[in-house]
Design a protein around this motif. Structure first.
Motif, PDB file in Angstrom:
ATOM      1  N   ILE A  48     -18.839   1.378 -19.921  1.00 12.75           N
ATOM      2  CA  ILE A  48     -18.724   1.635 -21.220  1.00 12.75           C
ATOM      3  C   ILE A  48     -18.346   0.145 -21.350  1.00 12.75           C
ATOM      4  O   ILE A  48     -18.992  -0.406 -22.225  1.00 12.75           O
TER       5      ILE A  48
ATOM      6  N   THR B 121     -27.318   8.311 -24.182  1.00 12.31           N
ATOM      7  CA  THR B 121     -25.811   7.705 -24.296  1.00 12.31           C
ATOM      8  C   THR B 121     -25.102   6.851 -24.931  1.00 12.31           C
ATOM      9  O   THR B 121     -24.075   7.225 -25.551  1.00 12.31           O
ATOM     10  N   GLU B 122     -26.272   6.113 -25.499  1.00 11.35           N
ATOM     11  CA  GLU B 122     -25.612   5.087 -26.723  1.00 11.35           C
ATOM     12  C   GLU B 122     -25.117   6.005 -27.659  1.00 11.35           C
ATOM     13  O   GLU B 122     -23.781   5.200 -28.270  1.00 11.35           O
TER      14      GLU B 122
ATOM     15  N   ASN C 299     -12.022   2.383 -24.261  1.00 14.13           N
ATOM     16  CA  ASN C 299     -13.558   1.457 -23.813  1.00 14.13           C
ATOM     17  C   ASN C 299     -13.944   1.270 -25.295  1.00 14.13           C
ATOM     18  O   ASN C 299     -14.760   0.890 -25.823  1.00 14.13           O
ATOM     19  N   VAL C 300     -13.861   2.877 -25.498  1.00 11.34           N
ATOM     20  CA  VAL C 300     -15.393   3.118 -26.877  1.00 11.34           C
ATOM     21  C   VAL C 300     -14.439   2.774 -27.863  1.00 11.34           C
ATOM     22  O   VAL C 300     -15.064   2.095 -28.820  1.00 11.34           O
TER      23      VAL C 300
ATOM     24  N   THR D 195     -23.601   8.754 -27.835  1.00 11.09           N
ATOM     25  CA  THR D 195     -22.311   9.040 -27.983  1.00 11.09           C
ATOM     26  C   THR D 195     -21.404   8.469 -27.968  1.00 11.09           C
ATOM     27  O   THR D 195     -20.228   8.669 -28.351  1.00 11.09           O
ATOM     28  N   VAL D 196     -21.601   7.617 -26.762  1.00 14.65           N
ATOM     29  CA  VAL D 196     -20.730   6.125 -26.637  1.00 14.65           C
ATOM     30  C   VAL D 196     -20.061   5.906 -28.456  1.00 14.65           C
ATOM     31  O   VAL D 196     -19.293   5.845 -28.377  1.00 14.65           O
TER      32      VAL D 196
ATOM     33  N   VAL E 233     -10.960   6.332 -21.434  1.00 13.52           N
ATOM     34  CA  VAL E 233     -12.587   6.258 -23.093  1.00 13.52           C
ATOM     35  C   VAL E 233     -11.713   5.664 -23.541  1.00 13.52           C
ATOM     36  O   VAL E 233     -12.545   5.245 -24.416  1.00 13.52           O
TER      37      VAL E 233
END
Lengths: 671, 502, 99, 183, 510
Positions: free
Chosen positions: B422, A629-630, B291-292, A632-633, B288
């Motif tokens: 996130i 997950t880390e 946040n990223v 990907t984000v 999305v």
């Protein structure tokens, strides 16, 4: 006072004793601890007697009572009371347990004198007795399991009593885990019983079982097999026996009390107690019987070659329990229990004697290093001889009557059960041989150094530096290691008394149950087993005496052979050993049971553990789930920031792009 | 008819009073700026103006008046938003004290422009006509283009100004073009007229209108910094003088969202079915992206910029569902957004004045021990932005999600939740920097804006003790927590404002 | 001449303006291209106002002219300021803020 | 007749626009824009909106463009290199713009709006003449009208703030060229 | 009364911020003690054998959103509340004996955390529950992060990083739960008045179609919190980073909130889904049991042994609940309390051990019983309770749980019980490895001090007391447990389904 209230007292005293000693360990002297401990058990014994008397005062078929203190855990259709069940069987067990325990406490009073953990020892010892009594008095399966586990714990605590000895702690944890396996068996059995009968109470279970189950139905068989798991684990029967020899790491009184006289016989008691179920599941009963038989022989063969004094006796214990298991499984209930009693006497005695000698040897346990104690320690050797004779079933000793009664019953039942008679007698022969092998080699021959010193100076040898007999690593004499001074019978009155009494019992206790003359035990226990069809079978008196005759001859023969081998021609054993080297190593390594278990159970478990720790946790949990997950984000973030390149025209591009996209979406979404 | 005496429209001066007040204030401040001695009064005058305006607005609470031939509409939504804008402007004035930008631009001009922008916002939140709408949005933007650039010594400031101007004009050109089509399709510039026209001319689902909506949407999305029209946000936020950034972050968003809501719900009400999903998709995207994007940013202003993008995505949800509850949740969120952000920006201002790190995250290292009075507000605002309970942020999210789920936009709610997860990564990173042992990976190369450039040197070593910086921070944080525990009043307020549209 | 011709023409001009903003680097030219786009808007407005037959569009167009003027003024002001700071007059080189 | 005019004007406007984008010298771009604006004015006339046309010529081609010329003269008209440093920028710009154009035209042509296909309704005389516009401006669009005036003021202020002569602090660092009267 | 219980800790914490550094520790301990006292008083006032809520508070909080401030006590949470109060008192006292920087903040956060936890146990409003569920995490974030231990030396993460991991992990669950809660309220309202009151929702019923996915939103939150197998990734780092005194309460209580949530919310509100997904959850729980046990006997770090053993224990509790039988859930409730007490004691003991030996590695410890018989005895009791020695309350708990499972899913029972043997091994390994065997140099064997004694002894007494009379809890918990379990089991095709027609199903994507 009713029998049950006496029984409660029986439980109370040891518990109080244990707690008092534990709490007072700072303020009180070792003598106080010893006296309180011994006294508590003695009181328990007295109360046991009282219970017996009150019980005898009643009509035979009214001799069972239940009593409960409080609801222990009773909700949602489960009924678990803190309740006991008193009947001849439990009273019989009480008496044996508390009786022998008293004497062993007395012995320990002297034997452990110089040990730093004196209070701890007696507290544990009392706690053990309490647990054992709880086990035999429990009124339902749950409480039985509790007692069952308590004795397991007590045994663990006492095995690793010298807790700075790595060998001791390892032996302790081994014993405990194997016993837990047994507990699990019992627990599952309890669940199954509850599922089928909806109760845990003995009385109800035994009442309902015959109605609910028909013979050899799988459920009841399953129940019995699960019970057997518990019984075999506790009574060190194949294949769950490996802990018992290691348990000899504990102080000798412990071996004599727990691993000879009382705890290990719990399996026998369990089968006797649940005989109703076993009657309904003959298959399971036979399995039990054959298991016992196998153990009987295997253990006997191993005992033939053991060089460690205590371990040898331990194996003989296993084999003797084999007899009892056979007995109670095939239906010779009273005989089995009678053997349980006599065995308690002489085996406890043997251990005491052994302990006394080992003390004289400054903790050396290897019989190859021992000889000539016959002259050095008169009292010890005499008592040891008595024990040996009883164990070898020498005519008219206690063992003589008890063991042969089982075999007689087997022959009386006939059919395939004759196997038990025949192999049983063969086992008896082996027993006689290995018993006297020990006696001749330890007592006979010219005195070894220690023995000599004893003869000359009158007091025991002292190893220059204390050491662990198993590994030989040196030790101090502080807490967690054996004490500085070693006490043995000759030097300590209490030990003498205890051994004396037991010697007497070992020789003459048999006479309370002489076929055709007085069958006290049988009569006393009859009401318990009245409901079992097998109890009806009785060897005729003549048959019994015929059996006794054979048994007597065999035992004499065995002693003779032993004499031949170890006294007359001392070098034969070695030659045999060289001739049958393979056999010897096989026996000497105890049929490789430890190794087998190690390969089949321990290593796989550890391998799984290592896999889980090194592979699964790293790769799946941290790697895939968390890291993935880390990852990907993080990637997405990088992408976003790359397009955020600071060039305003790129932004414009994206804006127009967005506009085009939106326009497209809006145009097509309707058509 | 040519030249025939025209009949002047009825002007309800009472209702237009706030706008007039602002205009007058603007002029007065300008004049005051001319001469040296009076220049010092500029901030005071500005505050005065704002106060007066606020008062006049509150006076009309609960009215619903159409002004001057339907050019403006004073209702609770407009008032609520205007108040938010005014509050922001007020704080901005406090934060601007001793701000170099203000002196560079000349006090009078600086504050006049600020007021001008506020005027634009008030008009925008009241606009009910395409022309007013466009004029207002420009009145809002053009002063900001200038204000961004006012820190003329800093290259970044100028750059941000130009960037904002170019992309902004591009956006408003697109917006204009869209408006043109909507006007063409419906023959009216009034919102009400548009709504009527769509149905009357049978223009429902007509490509002409739809393309119009699309293009107008681009413009609005740009102003509210919805991805993919967000890219100016981080750069401009970072480059602009921090007080102005805070003003943009909160007030612009509020005003833009107000007109966004009004335009789509009132004017394009009939087309709701057509634009809902489109907006929802945009919301998801910007949640999305925002946040990223914010992950691993070292510049706090930049970080807040990205987080602003994400938050805009959340808020858009309130419009998507096009329900009373949605509108209410939007207003509520805008209101708390004000407090959450101001707390943060006040701290950033203080730190960039007293440390050499500028707005870099290293500037707040160990703040918890050094300046609790600043650390707590920043912490609270971060936790609130992350939507943790006992802060207004949680209630805001709750309100939004409730609206979304009721409006059958559950999946968008789940997007919001995902985004929040996130967002924890970067919000809490700031918190950690303040209270915990420094993380290993923070630091390294100093960003261009911070440390390196000479103008980032501490100008005011104990800015962290100035009342005009600490008070707003503490107050805003306090309100954030208060509303997290006792949200009822604000909920009522927001529900009211939202309801006034329907 | 039919109205849609005008609209299409305005679309053409609009896109040309857009292209200009995207490909030119001199801020001045970019401002000019903005003018192009706004004027395209105006054309559309006027055309539509003709089509719907009310003057609102024309008024709108006038307003837009003024606004365009304002933007130009501010834009030029910025350009001058940037020039004064001796910064390159190329939007691609103004990329200190990024990431 | 009308059609001919339209086409001439249209071509003029387009060419002008292209000129703005294409010319590498800002000065030429300005000139191209002026041409563009004039042709737009013609189109406005064709659409019977005289006043807008007039405003177009006066405001734009007049004031604004003059301003442009000044600035261009001030900052100097640097030639812009041909190649584009940002890869694919031109390609994408062209593509997107093309798509946008297609979409808009498609929308227009596929619209169900009758009037688009016509010259528009017959309008009363004086449609779009100063009087009509003035009336509208003062009746319906009073607010925008006022607002734009404020906006102009703001823009002026902005211009001062940005372009006016700085205080000495900066001057010392950077000698200034001629100040610009941007009003 | 119930309000006092909830807010007293926070109040003390706030006041503590303004006290001198010396005093604050004691002040905090007093605060926790007061809370405990209130709790005990309430427990005495508790009416046995009653299923319903007692001593409730219910006032509107946010009318617009249908959120109420409603608290209540019943058999499910009574003892969990007491557990919370006890452990916090212990944990804070344990911490109060030790020096640390920024003590005011530390104890403030501790007490705030207590309020949060109590809140999640007490709240009877779905949304209030969610709120407290998230809230109780925040103080721990600071506690672990600011006072935690950096493991960078041994290649681990910094405290800040570890605790961030925990936050994200656990909030993933609880944020989904927030959506789930809102969805539950909305679909169950059937367009009517929106309410989050658990009782009301249960009464209105949740349409089956929606249950299916809402169930997982809640399950996610609870499973992560426990933590359950596959979602326990945050546990090792967090446990190694956290200061022990906070770990006492964290692993003692917070894990239970998850299990409690299943009983309080999932079973009653999503009966059909519960029965439908029973097996899946059971599999997960089984995974936790086996995996936790296996890991526990391979680890050498004391904290991790305790940590993984709790994973296994929580697995037991979960299967108890999802046996969907009264006895199983009774056992689960009992086991929650038992495990709370035991694991708290373990961590206190670990704290003492680590101080004595200066290491957390089992391999470099040993022989510490020698001069510390009392400590050894206490430890031994705790260890035996951990391995669910028959005669301990833990045994009764596991017995009930496994019996329930045995009745409903016999195969699972057979597999699960194997873990008992493993637990025996790792518990004793922990005990022997530290207290017995030869003592390496540099490790001192000192008797437990009075200060730690008065923290540890009461816990051990609680353990013993429960061992003698587990009925104390079982009896009070049973009625409530019966209620929520029967809600789940009694409803196959029962009352709730009838509402299906009325309510529009809510799909994730429309």
């Amino acid at each position: 006072m009713s029998a049950t209230s006496w029984a409660w007292l029986v439980l109370l005293f040891p518990l109080l004793g244990s707690i008092t000693i534990a709490l007072g360990f700072r303020r009180t002297s070792w003598r106080f601890a010893g006296i309180v401990g011994t006294g508590a058990i003695a009181l328990a014994f007295v109360c046991g007697i009282a219970a017996l008397i009150t019980l005898l005062g009643e009509s035979p078929d009214a001799r069972h009572h239940t009593s409960a203190l409080w609801e222990y855990a009773s909700v949602a259709s489960l009924q678990i009371k803190l309740g006991i069940y008193v009947d001849p069987l439990s009273v019989f067990m009480i008496l044996v347990v508390s009786g022998v325990s008293t004497l062993i406490h007395l012995y320990s009073f002297g034997y452990m004198q110089s040990d730093e953990g004196y209070h701890r020892f007696f507290s544990y010892l009392n706690f053990f007795v309490f647990s054992m009594l709880l086990l035999v008095l429990a009124g339902n399966f749950v409480l039985l399991i509790v007692g069952w586990a308590f004795v397991g714990f007590a045994s663990y605590a006492l095995i690793s009593f010298w807790y700075r000895r790595t060998t001791a702690t390892r032996a302790g944890i081994k014993a405990f885990v194997i016993n837990v396996v047994g507990d699990i068996g019992l627990v599952l059995a309890a669940f199954l019983i509850f599922q089928q009968l909806g109760t845990f109470e003995y009385t109800e279970v035994f009442a309902k079982a015959p109605q609910v189950f028909h013979t050899n139905e799988w459920t009841v068989t399953a129940i019995c097999l699960l019970l057997l798991v518990g019984a075999f684990a506790k009574s060190a029967q194949l294949p769950l026996h490996t802990w018992l020899p290691d348990a000899m790491e504990g102080p000798t009184p412990v071996s004599s009390l727990i691993h000879a006289a009382t705890m290990v016989t719990a399996g026998v008691y369990l089968i006797a107690r649940t005989h109703v179920l076993f009657v309904l599941a003959p298959t399971a009963a036979d399995i039990a019987a054959f298991g016992g038989l196998a153990t009987l022989l295997v253990a006997a063969t191993i005992a033939l070659v053991m060089t460690d004094l205590k371990r040898a006796i331990a194996y003989s214990t296993m084999s003797q329990i084999g007899y009892m298991i056979v007995g109670v499984s095939i239906g010779a209930y009273s005989a089995g229990l009678f053997h349980l009693m006599t065995h308690a006497f002489f085996k406890a005695l043997l251990f005491m004697a052994a302990g006394s000698i080992i003390a004289a040897m400054a903790n050396e346990q290897n019989i190859d290093k021992m000889s000539g104690f016959g002259k050095a320690m008169r009292f010890t050797s005499v008592t040891m001889l008595c024990g040996g004779l009883a164990l070898a079933a020498f005519p008219f000793t206690a063992g003589f009557f008890s063991k042969d009664e089982i075999l007689a019953y087997a022959s009386a039942r006939g059919g395939m059960y004759l196997i038990f008679t025949i192999l049983g007698y063969f086992g008896a022969l082996l027993t006689a041989i290995y018993t006297f092998r020990l006696i001749f080699r330890v007592l006979g021959g010219k005195p070894c150094a220690e023995a000599q010193e004893l003869i000359d100076t009158g007091h025991g040898a002292h190893a220059e530096a204390p050491f662990n007999p198993a590994t030989g690593e040196t030790e101090d004499t502080d807490i967690g290691f054996p004490g500085a001074v070693h006490h043995f019978a000759e030097g300590s009155p209490p030990m003498k008394v205890a051994m004396g009494i037991l010697a007497f019992l070992a020789l003459f206790a048999g006479f309370i149950q002489v076929p055709g003359v007085d069958e006290t035990i049988t009569h006393f226990l009859d009401p318990v087993f009245a409901d079992s069809p097998l109890a009806a079978i009785h060897p005729t008196t003549s048959a019994s005496w015929f059996g006794l005759l054979i048994g007597g001859l065999i035992s004499v023969a065995g002693v003779g052979i032993a004499y031949l081998l170890y006294v007359a021609r001392p070098d034969t054993p070695r030659r045999l050993q060289e001739r049958f080297a393979a056999v010897h190593t096989f026996l000497y390594n105890k049929w490789y049971f430890d190794e087998a278990i190690d390969i089949l159970v321990v290593r796989p478990a550890l391998a799984v553990g290592r896999f889980a720790d090194n592979v699964f946790e790293r790769i799946v949990i941290d790697g895939a789930i968390t890291g993935g997950t880390e990852e990907t984000v993080g990637r997405a973030g990088v992408i976003v920031r790359t397009f955020q390149n600071g060039i305003v025209r790129t932004y414009g591009l994206f804006l127009v792009f967005g506009a085009v996209g939106l326009a497209l979406y809006f145009l097509i979404q309707q058509s | 008819m040519a030249g025939a005496g025209f009949n002047a429209p009825h002007v309800d001066y009472a209702a237009t009073a706030p706008v007039i007040a602002l205009t007058v204030g603007l002029v007065v401040i300008l004049i005051s700026g001319v001469s040296g001695p009076t220049r010092r009064w500029a901030p005071g005058l500005a505050v005065l103006t704002l106060g007066a305006t606020a008062g006049l607005l509150l006076w009309h609470w609960n009215d619903r008046i159409d002004l001057i031939a339907g050019a403006l509409r004073v209702d609770d939504l407009a008032i609520a938003i205007s108040l938010i804008a005014i509050a922001t402007a007020f704080t901005t004035i406090l934060l601007s004290i001793r701000e170099r930008a203000a002196d560079e631009a000349g006090r009078g001009e600086y504050y006049a422009l600020l007021i001008g922008s506020v005027l634009g916002m008030v008009l925008l939140s009241e606009a009910e006509n395409l022309v007013t709408f466009f004029v207002a949005i420009e009145t809002l933007s053009i002063p900001l283009y200038i204000l961004c650039a006012t820190n003329l010594r800093r290259e970044g400031s100028l750059e941000s100004g130009l960037k904002y101007l170019i992309v902004g004009s591009l956006g408003s050109a697109t917006l204009l073009y869209g408006m043109a089509f909507i006007y063409g399709g419906t023959g009216s510039t009034d919102f009400a007229g548009i709504a009527h026209g769509i149905e009357a001319h049978g223009m429902l689902h007509d490509p002409l209108i739809l393309i119009g909506i699309a293009l107008a949407l681009v413009g609005l999305a740009f102003k509210t910094s919805i991805a993919p029209f967000h890219q100016w946000t981080p750069d401009v936020y970072q480059g602009a003088p921090t007080p102005i950034t805070s003003f943009m972050a909160v007030a612009t968003k509020a005003a833009a969202f107000a007109v966004f809501l009004r335009f789509f719900v009132v004017a394009l009400g009939p087309e709701t079915g057509d634009w809902q999903m489109g907006l929802a998709i945009l919301a998801a995207i910007s949640i999305v992206v925002g946040n990223v994007g914010a992950l691993g940013q070292d510049s706090l202003k930049r970080l807040l910029g990205y987080s602003g993008v994400a938050q805009a995505g959340y808020m858009l949800g309130g419009i998507v569902v096009a329900t009373e509850k949605g509108a209410g949740s939007l207003v509520f969120y805008l209101a708390i957004y004000l407090f959450m952000n101001l707390a943060a920006f006040a701290v950033v201002v203080a730190r960039e004045r007293e440390t050499p790190f500028g707005d870099d995250i290293r500037g707040v290292r160990g703040l918890g021990a050094e300046r609790p009075a600043l650390a707590w507000p920043l912490t609270i605002s971060m936790l609130a932005l992350a939507g943790l309970p006992a802060t207004a942020g949680f209630i805001g999210k709750l309100y939004l999600i409730e609206a979304l789920v009721e409006g059958d936009y559950l999946w968008l709610a789940i997007f919001i939740v995902g985004g929040t997860m996130i967002s924890l990564a970067y919000y809490l990173r700031v918190v950690a920097a303040m209270w915990m042992r420094p993380e290993t990976e923070v630091g390294g190369a100093t960003p261009a804006i911070a440390g390196a450039s000479p103008e980032a040197d501490p100008v005011d070593p104990d800015a962290g003790r100035r009342w005009y910086l600490v008070a707003p921070a503490v107050l805003a944080a306090g309100i954030t927590v208060f509303l997290g525990v006792i949200p009822q009043p604000l909920v009522d307020f927001a529900t009211h404002a939202g309801a006034s549209l329907f | 001449m039919n109205i849609d011709w005008y609209i299409v023409l305005s679309a053409l001009l609009f896109t040309i303006g857009a292209i200009g903003i995207l490909v030119r680097r001199s801020p001045m030219v970019i401002l000019l291209c903005l003018e192009l786009m706004l004027n395209a808007g105006n054309l559309a407005l006027v055309a539509f106002s003709r089509e719907v037959g009310n003057g609102q569009g024309q008024v709108f167009a006038l307003v837009v002219m003024v606004i365009a003027a304002c933007e130009v003024v501010v834009g030029l002001g910025l350009i001058v300021a940037i020039f004064r700071r001796r910064l390159p007059l190329d939007v691609d080189d103004l990329r200190e803020l990024r990431g | 007749m009308e059609a001919v005019l339209f086409f001439i004007a249209a071509i003029g406007a387009t060419v002008g626009a292209i000129g703005v984008v294409a010319a590498r010298n800002p000065f030429y771009s300005v000139l191209a824009l002026i041409a563009h604006l004039f042709s737009l004015a013609v189109l406005f006339l064709l659409l019977t909106s005289a006043f807008v046309a007039a405003a177009q010529v006066v405001v734009y081609a007049g004031a604004v463009m003059v301003l442009y010329v000044f600035v261009v003269a001030y900052v100097g008209s640097a030639q812009e290199p041909r190649w584009d440093p940002v890869p694919g920028q031109r390609l994408f710009a062209g593509l997107l713009a093309f798509f946008l154009f297609v979409e808009i035209s498609a929308a227009v042509l596929s619209s169900g709006l009758r009037a688009l296909g016509t010259h528009g309704p017959d309008v009363p005389a004086g449609f779009g003449d100063p009087a009509a516009i003035g009336t509208l401006l003062l009746e319906k669009f009073l607010v925008p009208f006022e607002a734009t005036s404020v906006l102009l003021l703001i823009a002026a202020v902005g211009a001062i703030v940005l372009a006016a002569r700085r205080r000495e602090s900066i001057n010392r660092e950077r000698p200034l060229g001629e100040g610009v009267a941007s009003r | 009364m119930i309000n006092a219980l909830l807010w007293v800790p926070l109040a003390f914490g706030v006041v503590g911020l303004f006290l001198p550094r010396r005093a604050v520790g004691w002040w905090a301990t007093a605060g926790a003690a007061v809370t405990l006292a209130i709790g005990v008083i309430m427990a005495f006032g508790f009416e046995n054998g009653a299923a319903g809520l007692q001593d409730t508070v219910d006032t509107t909080w946010i009318s617009g959103l249908g959120v109420n401030y409603s608290l209540g006590i019943d058999g499910l949470n009574l003892f969990l509340v007491l557990l919370t109060a006890v452990l916090w008192t212990g944990g804070i006292a344990f911490a109060a004996f030790r020096e640390r920087d920024r003590p005011r903040l530390f104890f403030f956060l501790m007490l705030a955390a207590e309020t949060g936890t109590l809140g999640s146990f007490l709240s009877q409003d779905l949304l209030l529950f969610v709120l407290f569920f998230d809230l109780m995490l925040v103080p721990f974030y600071f506690l672990f992060g600011a006072w935690g231990i950096d493991r960078t030396a041994e290649g681990g993460p910094t405290a800040a990083r570890a605790t961030l991991k925990m936050m994200i992990y656990t909030l993933i669950g609880s944020l989904l739960m927030l959506v789930g809660a809102i969805a539950t309220a909305i679909v169950s309202a059937h367009g009517g008045h929106l309410t989050f009151s658990i009782e009301a929702i249960q009464h209105q019923g949740v349409p089956v179609g929606s249950q299916r996915w809402i169930f997982w939103f809640f399950a996610a939150a609870f499973l992560v919190k426990m933590p359950a197998f596959l979602v326990h990734g945050w546990m090792p780092d967090t446990y190694r980073a956290a200061p022990l005194s906070t770990l006492v309460v964290f692993s003692g209580v917070l894990a239970k909130v998850g299990a409690y949530g299943f009983l309080r919310i999932v079973l009653p509100l999503f009966p059909q889904a519960t029965t439908q997904f029973q097996t899946v959850i059971l599999l997960l729980a089984l995974g936790s049991i086996l995996y936790g046990s296996v890991m526990a006997f391979t680890q050498t770090n004391l904290r991790l042994i305790a940590g993984y053993s709790s994973v296994a224990q929580l697995g037991f509790i979960t299967i108890g609940i999802f046996a969907l039988r009264a006895d199983g859930s009774d056992g689960a409730v009992l086991q929650m309390v038992n495990h709370g007490l035991v694991v708290a004691a373990i961590f206190i003991i670990i704290g003492i051990l680590v101080e004595r030996s200066g290491t957390e590695d089992l391999r470099s410890m040993g022989g510490m019983a020698m001069r510390a018989p009392v400590f050894a005895a206490l430890f031994l009791i705790v260890a035996l309770a951990t391995l669910a020695m028959p005669g301990s309350a833990n045994f009764v708990g596991e017995f009930y749980i496994l019996n329930g499972l045995f009745e409903s899913k016999i195969v699972f029972a057979f597999i699960a019980i194997s873990a008992v043997a493993m637990s025996a091994y790792y518990a004793l390994r922990l005990y022997i490895g530290t207290m017995h065997n030869r003592r390496p140099d540099g490790i001192l064997s000192r008797e437990i001090g009075l200060r730690d004694g008065i923290v540890l002894a009461p816990l051990v007494l609680c353990i013993l007391g429960l061992a003698l009379y587990p009925q104390l809890i079982l009896h009070r918990a049973d009625p409530s447990v019966q209620q929520s379990v029967s809600a789940a089991t009694g409803s196959e095709g029962g009352t709730v389904v009838t509402t299906e027609g009325k309510a529009p199903e809510l799909q994730v994507i429309r």
